[in-house]
Design a protein around this motif. Structure first.
Motif, PDB file in Angstrom:
ATOM      1  N   ARG A  48       3.876   5.442  -5.739  1.00 11.84           N
ATOM      2  CA  ARG A  48       4.161   5.994  -6.884  1.00 11.84           C
ATOM      3  C   ARG A  48       2.095   6.481  -7.340  1.00 11.84           C
ATOM      4  N   GLU A  49       1.619   7.053  -6.751  1.00 10.72           N
ATOM      5  CA  GLU A  49       0.691   8.209  -7.001  1.00 10.72           C
ATOM      6  C   GLU A  49       1.184   9.784  -7.196  1.00 10.72           C
ATOM      7  N   LYS A  50       1.596   9.155  -5.826  1.00 11.17           N
ATOM      8  CA  LYS A  50       2.401  11.349  -5.238  1.00 11.17           C
ATOM      9  C   LYS A  50       3.534  11.461  -6.632  1.00 11.17           C
ATOM     10  N   ASN A  51       4.432   9.950  -6.680  1.00 10.45           N
ATOM     11  CA  ASN A  51       5.628  10.430  -7.674  1.00 10.45           C
ATOM     12  C   ASN A  51       6.385  10.692  -6.950  1.00 10.45           C
ATOM     13  N   LYS A  76       0.639  -1.182  -0.040  1.00  5.44           N
ATOM     14  CA  LYS A  76      -0.270  -0.142   0.835  1.00  5.44           C
ATOM     15  C   LYS A  76       1.056   1.157   0.325  1.00  5.44           C
ATOM     16  N   GLU A  94       2.090   2.326  -3.401  1.00  9.46           N
ATOM     17  CA  GLU A  94       1.243   2.325  -4.118  1.00  9.46           C
ATOM     18  C   GLU A  94       0.941   3.892  -4.275  1.00  9.46           C
ATOM     19  N   LYS A  95       1.001   4.133  -2.771  1.00  5.72           N
ATOM     20  CA  LYS A  95       0.605   5.580  -2.182  1.00  5.72           C
ATOM     21  C   LYS A  95       1.956   6.351  -3.785  1.00  5.72           C
ATOM     22  N   THR A 110       9.536   9.457  -5.830  1.00  6.77           N
ATOM     23  CA  THR A 110      10.334   8.551  -6.047  1.00  6.77           C
ATOM     24  C   THR A 110      11.632   9.460  -6.502  1.00  6.77           C
TER      25      THR A 110
END
Length: 207
Positions: free
Chosen positions: A176-179, A170, A173-174, A181
């Motif tokens: 990646r949604e908020k970029n 989870k 996933e969160k 990285t």
């Protein structure tokens, strides 16, 4: 009676549903035994936290309701948060008391759990552990319920490794949604483990 051992996935079920499914077999067992004895069964729950913790308050309320329905005398002893040595002291006092309980229910606290189980065995008190499990080293020494210690009648332990896996999934996933990285487009996660029991969910998150 067969060994009692239950697993549940905390992140898949609502807390109340987890408690009902996990503690219902214990409640039914105590109810059957209470009906077969002239005196009400005495059960002590050693709560690792004082009132106010949402999870333990829920567990206590469910156990109290079950005890009331089944005619079981339930005693609640509250310890201090994060103080396993205080919990051990309280457990020894209760297990060695003149009016000691028939059953003792508590968490398997890191490093002192073997001492609690040994004390229960020595005093002839049935021991049931909830929401926890032994470390690998402790399991090698103590085995599973009813193997080396007959008074340790069963356990309810959540699948913390799988919970850690779901938590890590989870978080990724969160992120990646908020970029969120780094320069190499990788997601950096730091898992900090405190008590021994947290090693299991951290292992799952690493997977």
């Amino acid at each position: 009676m067969d060994r009692l051992s239950f697993s549940c996935y905390p992140l898949l079920c609502k807390p109340l549903r987890i408690l009902k499914r996990a503690l219902l077999p214990l409640a039914l067992t105590l109810g059957i035994l209470a009906c077969a004895t002239a005196q009400p069964l005495r059960v002590t729950l050693l709560n690792p936290d004082p009132p106010g913790d949402p999870f333990w308050d829920l567990l206590v309320s469910f156990m109290q309701a079950s005890a009331d329905d089944l005619g079981v005398q339930l005693k609640i002893i509250n310890s201090e948060p994060g103080n396993r040595f205080k919990s051990l002291q309280l457990a020894r006092q209760e297990l060695s008391a003149v009016d000691k309980p028939d059953y003792f229910v508590t968490l398997l606290l890191n490093r002192v759990a073997p001492l609690m189980i040994e004390e229960a065995e020595k005093r002839g008190v049935k021991f049931f552990s909830v929401n926890s499990d032994l470390s690998r080293d402790e399991r090698k020494k103590l085995g599973e319920p009813r193997e080396r210690y007959k008074s340790w009648i069963g356990k309810m332990s959540p699948d913390d490794s799988y919970a850690g896996y779901l938590l890590g999934k989870k978080l990724i996933e969160k992120a990646r949604e908020k970029n969120l990285t780094d320069k190499q487009h990788q997601i950096q996660i730091i898992a900090i483990a405190g008590e021994g029991g947290l090693r299991f969910p951290m292992t799952g998150s690493a997977d």
